[in-house]
Design an enzyme around this catalytic site. Structure first.
Site, PDB file in Angstrom:
ATOM      1  N   LYS A 224      -7.289 -11.093  -7.229  1.00 50.21           N
ATOM      2  CA  LYS A 224      -8.402 -11.222  -6.289  1.00 50.21           C
ATOM      3  C   LYS A 224      -9.467 -10.154  -6.546  1.00 50.21           C
ATOM      4  CE  LYS A 224      -8.489 -10.808  -1.719  1.00 50.21           C
ATOM      5  NZ  LYS A 224      -8.169 -10.798  -0.287  1.00 50.21           N
TER       6      LYS A 224
ATOM      7  N   LYS B 268     -12.050  -4.433  -3.436  1.00 49.05           N
ATOM      8  CA  LYS B 268     -12.716  -3.126  -3.338  1.00 49.05           C
ATOM      9  C   LYS B 268     -11.895  -2.030  -3.969  1.00 49.05           C
ATOM     10  CE  LYS B 268     -14.875  -3.720   1.196  1.00 49.05           C
ATOM     11  NZ  LYS B 268     -14.734  -3.370   2.618  1.00 49.05           N
TER      12      LYS B 268
ATOM     13  N   LYS C  39       0.840  -1.211   0.000  1.00 56.91           N
ATOM     14  CA  LYS C  39       0.000   0.000   0.000  1.00 56.91           C
ATOM     15  C   LYS C  39       0.867   1.251   0.000  1.00 56.91           C
ATOM     16  CE  LYS C  39      -4.158  -1.680   2.367  1.00 56.91           C
ATOM     17  NZ  LYS C  39      -5.082  -1.387   3.480  1.00 56.91           N
TER      18      LYS C  39
END
Ligand code: TRP
Length: 336
Positions: free
Chosen positions: A199, A202, A113
């Site tokens: 995957k 969101k 991230k």
């Protein structure tokens, strides 16, 4: 002896999608009667990356309502909002002071991230796993059901608990309970509709990559119509060259409640033109009861507020007791 305790949580960043449901929440629901469950909406985690204050409260309530809509039963579970129980922030601070910095710098999710965020990465993003450890340890959780991607954070939680016990506990009186991870099997790993090797997530910029639990039928029709497939005729599981095929068959299998063998036999002669409408109908039918329940929950004035108020009270009683135990062990004075 009471039932073993479970704690888990989801961040209120956008709506839940099929991957969240099949990979996590459905398993919480299936096992819930065997445990004393605490399910929280981890809104403090949601601000570790830039967030929109205009939607945070609403997104938080939506996740809580979806827990109920997916079948979380208040006879077995407490549903609450992380930021409503201040012990989470407070224990996170105490744990910060005993967690070595290099334990956090090693975290894969942080590294991934942080790369995306560049210069703007917050201290909170680095500290995210310590807050997660606080969430878990406050409830003396025995089991923490999460996806594979959270495994490293659970190991860190165990390491933090062991360190607190080692430094501040006695052999016969540990300060914190060391939880067991309950990593969900890969079977329920739902992949992106636009790339069968990634995957369902969101944070994927394309909404076409995921099916939200609240997508209306016409949206589901559109997404499955546009989803990535391949030019091969005949559908089969487990072909490494056909990740999309494997993912879509898997979705159909789980949502239709059939065995893998039955689905493999049924779909072997099919082309995509025949399979896609079948999958669409199955997804729409599986989501229909969840959507109906969701709208009932959010439309009944005061209902969700009452649940979250009760949830906060129940959670706070447990969390405050643990926090006091830790503060005593660390030698803090008690306010008079
Ligand atoms: N980090 C978890 C995730 O992204 C969410 C989370 C926060 C959590 N606190 C938790 C999960 C405590 C389980 C227990 O999925």
């Amino acid at each position: 002896m009471g039932k073993p305790r479970v704690l888990s949580g989801v961040q209120p960043t956008g709506n839940l999608h099929l991957g969240n449901y099949l990979g996590a929440i459905r398993n919480w629901v299936d096992g819930q009667a065997n445990f004393e469950n605490f399910f929280c909406v981890v809104d403090l985690h949601a601000i570790t990356v830039p967030h929109d204050p205009a939607t945070l409260a609403q997104d938080t309530r939506a996740i809580a309502a979806l827990y109920l809509a997916c079948g979380i039963d208040l006879n077995h579970a407490t549903i609450f909002v992380q930021s409503h129980v201040s012990a989470h922030s407070e224990l996170a601070w105490l744990l910060n002071c005993i967690t070595p910095l290099n334990w956090l710098e090693r975290m894969i999710q942080f590294k991934e991230k942080a790369v995306k965020q560049g210069e703007n990465v917050s201290v909170g993003l680095l500290d995210y796993p310590v807050l997660m450890a606080a969430d878990i340890l406050l409830y003396d959780a025995d089991r923490v059901p999460v996806g594979e991607d959270q495994k490293q954070h659970l190991e860190l939680t165990r390491d933090i608990a062991l360190r607190v016990n080692h430094q501040y506990g006695r052999e016969d009186a540990p300060v914190l309970k060391v939880p067991e991870p309950a990593i969900q099997k890969a079977g329920a790993r739902v992949m992106s509709l636009t790339d069968g090797t990634k995957k369902m997530s969101k944070s994927d910029p394309s909404p076409l990559s995921r099916i939200s639990l609240l997508d209306p039928p016409d949206e589901i029709v559109k997404k499955i119509k546009k989803c990535k497939t391949d030019p091969v005729r005949g559908l089969a599981f487990d072909n490494p060259d056909r990740p999309e095929c494997n993912n879509l068959l898997g979705l159909y299998q789980i949502l239709s409640g059939q065995t893998k063998e039955a689905v493999a036999a049924e779909c072997a002669p099919m082309g995509w033109g025949q399979f896609k409408p079948l999958l669409t109908d199955t997804v729409v039918a599986a989501l229909e009861p969840i959507q109906t329940k969701y709208h009932e929950v959010v439309n009944e004035t005061g209902y969700l507020d009452g649940i979250l108020r009760q949830g906060r009270e129940t959670a706070e009683a447990v969390a405050d007791a643990t926090l006091l135990r830790v503060k005593d062990a660390l030698g803090f004075s008690r306010p008079l």
